[in-house]
Design a protein around this motif. Structure first.
Motif, PDB file in Angstrom:
ATOM      1  N   GLU A 123     -74.852 -34.084  27.999  1.00 52.51           N
ATOM      2  CA  GLU A 123     -76.220 -34.483  28.251  1.00 52.51           C
ATOM      3  C   GLU A 123     -76.879 -33.532  29.247  1.00 52.51           C
ATOM      4  O   GLU A 123     -76.288 -33.235  30.283  1.00 52.51           O
ATOM      5  CB  GLU A 123     -76.238 -35.898  28.806  1.00 52.51           C
ATOM      6  N   PRO A 124     -78.110 -33.095  28.951  1.00 60.09           N
ATOM      7  CA  PRO A 124     -78.802 -32.175  29.869  1.00 60.09           C
ATOM      8  C   PRO A 124     -78.952 -32.725  31.283  1.00 60.09           C
ATOM      9  O   PRO A 124     -78.772 -31.998  32.252  1.00 60.09           O
ATOM     10  CB  PRO A 124     -80.166 -31.969  29.205  1.00 60.09           C
ATOM     11  N   GLY A 125     -79.259 -34.016  31.404  1.00 62.49           N
ATOM     12  CA  GLY A 125     -79.413 -34.601  32.739  1.00 62.49           C
ATOM     13  C   GLY A 125     -78.132 -34.536  33.550  1.00 62.49           C
ATOM     14  O   GLY A 125     -78.150 -34.288  34.758  1.00 62.49           O
ATOM     15  N   GLU A 126     -77.006 -34.748  32.871  1.00 64.43           N
ATOM     16  CA  GLU A 126     -75.697 -34.652  33.520  1.00 64.43           C
ATOM     17  C   GLU A 126     -75.446 -33.229  34.009  1.00 64.43           C
ATOM     18  O   GLU A 126     -74.969 -33.014  35.124  1.00 64.43           O
ATOM     19  CB  GLU A 126     -74.614 -35.013  32.501  1.00 64.43           C
ATOM     20  N   ALA A 151     -82.898 -26.338  22.449  1.00 65.30           N
ATOM     21  CA  ALA A 151     -82.499 -27.191  23.571  1.00 65.30           C
ATOM     22  C   ALA A 151     -81.676 -26.401  24.589  1.00 65.30           C
ATOM     23  O   ALA A 151     -81.832 -26.594  25.807  1.00 65.30           O
ATOM     24  CB  ALA A 151     -81.709 -28.396  23.070  1.00 65.30           C
ATOM     25  N   LEU A 165     -82.742 -25.808  28.452  1.00 66.46           N
ATOM     26  CA  LEU A 165     -81.817 -26.176  29.521  1.00 66.46           C
ATOM     27  C   LEU A 165     -81.509 -24.966  30.409  1.00 66.46           C
ATOM     28  O   LEU A 165     -81.383 -25.099  31.626  1.00 66.46           O
ATOM     29  CB  LEU A 165     -80.529 -26.757  28.942  1.00 66.46           C
ATOM     30  N   SER A 181     -82.151 -24.865  34.351  1.00 68.13           N
ATOM     31  CA  SER A 181     -80.958 -24.694  35.186  1.00 68.13           C
ATOM     32  C   SER A 181     -81.065 -23.519  36.148  1.00 68.13           C
ATOM     33  O   SER A 181     -80.308 -23.442  37.111  1.00 68.13           O
ATOM     34  CB  SER A 181     -79.726 -24.461  34.305  1.00 68.13           C
ATOM     35  N   PHE A 229     -68.539 -29.229  30.849  1.00 67.99           N
ATOM     36  CA  PHE A 229     -69.638 -28.916  29.935  1.00 67.99           C
ATOM     37  C   PHE A 229     -69.237 -27.739  29.090  1.00 67.99           C
ATOM     38  O   PHE A 229     -68.867 -26.704  29.611  1.00 67.99           O
ATOM     39  CB  PHE A 229     -70.903 -28.589  30.732  1.00 67.99           C
ATOM     40  N   THR A 238     -70.229 -25.999  24.973  1.00 68.63           N
ATOM     41  CA  THR A 238     -70.870 -26.173  23.669  1.00 68.63           C
ATOM     42  C   THR A 238     -70.186 -25.295  22.661  1.00 68.63           C
ATOM     43  O   THR A 238     -69.565 -24.330  22.979  1.00 68.63           O
ATOM     44  CB  THR A 238     -72.369 -25.816  23.704  1.00 68.63           C
TER      45      THR A 238
END
Length: 135
Positions: free
Chosen positions: A1-4, A29, A33, A37, A133, A135
């Motif tokens: 999740e981006p917020g995380e 996305a 991000l 960031s 994290f 991807t």
């Protein structure tokens, strides 16, 4: 999740943001991000984002942070067709080409690259032995 991700980054960087973001997902996305960031005057390297579809990009946010953003597409699509055909027919096994390294072992990863013991070294951020994290 981006917020995380943003929350963890704020914690690690004491609210400063990342000095360098490498965006390799090729997604809108991921690029957004990356901008969110980055610290002020940070750098983003965007690898392999291509395609004909327009993407939404937070240009104003990037400009306000004075970000250095570089894009790179190092191969042509025709090369991918040939490579995928070789993999599909079993002529090439891609598994030995990539090795995953915990982020803490970055020196080993760079050493193996320099010694040509691995073709691609992928660094995986970890925390207490668990992926934070990726991807």
């Amino acid at each position: 999740e981006p917020g995380e991700v943003l929350g963890r980054l704020a914690e690690i960087s004491q609210g400063r943001g990342a000095d360098l973001v490498i965006e390799a997902s090729g997604s809108e996305a991921g690029l957004v991000l990356g901008v969110e960031s980055s610290r002020r005057q940070g750098r983003i390297v965007v690898l392999g984002m291509g395609g004909s579809e327009p993407i939404a990009f937070p240009a104003e946010q990037a400009m306000k942070r004075s970000l250095d953003i570089r894009f790179s597409l190092s191969s042509e699509y025709a090369a991918w067709d040939k490579a995928l055909d070789l993999i599909a027919t079993g002529a090439v096994d891609p598994r030995p080409l990539v090795r995953l390294y915990p982020l803490e072992q970055w020196r080993s990863a760079f050493g193996d690259l320099a010694a040509r013991a691995v073709v691609k070294a992928a660094l995986v951020p970890t925390g207490n032995g668990k992926v934070v994290f990726a991807t």
